[in-house]
Scaffold this active site. Structure first.
Site, PDB file in Angstrom:
ATOM      1  N   ASP A   8       0.862  -1.185   0.000  1.00  0.00           N
ATOM      2  CA  ASP A   8       0.000   0.000   0.000  1.00  0.00           C
ATOM      3  C   ASP A   8       0.894   1.229   0.000  1.00  0.00           C
ATOM      4  OD1 ASP A   8      -2.104  -1.703   0.140  1.00  0.00           O
ATOM      5  OD2 ASP A   8      -2.773  -1.154   2.147  1.00  0.00           O
ATOM      6  N   ASP A 129     -15.126  -3.499  -1.919  1.00  0.00           N
ATOM      7  CA  ASP A 129     -14.798  -3.251  -0.514  1.00  0.00           C
ATOM      8  C   ASP A 129     -16.116  -3.057   0.220  1.00  0.00           C
ATOM      9  OD1 ASP A 129     -12.159  -3.207  -1.397  1.00  0.00           O
ATOM     10  OD2 ASP A 129     -12.223  -1.052  -1.763  1.00  0.00           O
TER      11      ASP A 129
END
Length: 242
Positions: A8, A129
């Site tokens: 990330d 998500d």
């Protein structure tokens, strides 16, 4: 089953979030290229990268580092975060990204998904998500009223072949993935499903593999030392072609 170690990116560094909260971010490595190389050395066949700055702003912000990673490691990379139009997709595929993950854009712009899938087929993945089974967007800051299974089925109808499923409440917690939601999704669609969020140890990976899920993204568990990537890949791939 394929294991995808995660990077990330925020402001050029490797960070981890807790339950998708940008305020609860922690730098886990200063040099993402070094991290990617280590993943490759440990047997990774595919790397999952998210441009967190891009997820918030809607524009790719860490392209130079992402390009360097691709050139250095020479294994497939999938990328998500801030990819909102076909021009960006064209540019990223041209830069060597193997698979593009559309999240917010897929919910807001079905036409983009149709165009992208028509042009790039399995190189397009949809990142779903979810929070309380509802699809979240804009770097997880907003939650829609759309059920994650309904959305996945809609994407499958368009021709999407890869779905990455994250339960936000589990992400970065090391408390285990939401197996119930994952199994429900995997049984509801015929796409390749990649599990993400909360995977804490090798046992979680074994359970996910038993569900016949295509892949699993592992982030915090590798950085914290809970999962040895090299060992995990060997164990999960043992006696299996999937």
């Amino acid at each position: 089953m394929i294991i995808l170690p995660a990077i990330d990116l925020k402001e050029g560094k490797c960070i981890r979030l807790y339950q998708g909260d940008f305020k609860a971010s922690k730098v886990v490595a200063e040099d993402p290229i070094e991290v990617a190389l280590k993943f490759k050395e440990n047997g990774a066949e595919y790397i999952h990268i998210v441009d967190l700055d891009g997820a918030l702003t809607g524009e790719i912000k860490n392209l130079s580092i992402i390009s360097s990673i691709i050139k250095t490691i020479n294994i497939p990379v999938e990328l998500g975060g801030g990819i909102r139009n076909l021009n960006t997709i064209d540019m990223l595929i041209g830069a060597g990204i193997e698979r593009i993950i559309l999240g917010t854009a897929a919910l807001n712009n079905r036409g983009l998904v149709e165009e992208a899938v028509k042009k790039y087929d399995e190189k397009i993945a949809i990142g779903i998500d979810a929070k309380n089974e509802k699809v979240a967007i804009n770097g997880w800051l907003n939650v829609s009223s759309i059920n994650y299974i309904d959305f996945a089925k809609e994407m499958e109808k368009i021709g999407v072949r890869n779905i990455i499923f994250t339960d936000i409440s589990k992400d970065g917690t090391l408390k285990g993935p939401n197996l119930k939601q994952l199994e429900k999704l995997n049984e509801s669609i015929s796409c390749n499903v990649i599990a993400s969020g909360g995977i804490k140890d090798i046992e979680d990976l074994k359970v996910i593999k038993e569900m016949d899920v295509y892949g699993a993204i592992v982030g915090k568990a590798i950085y914290s030392g809970n999962i040895n990537l090299n060992e995990a890949i060997k164990i999960i791939n043992k006696g299996s072609s999937k």
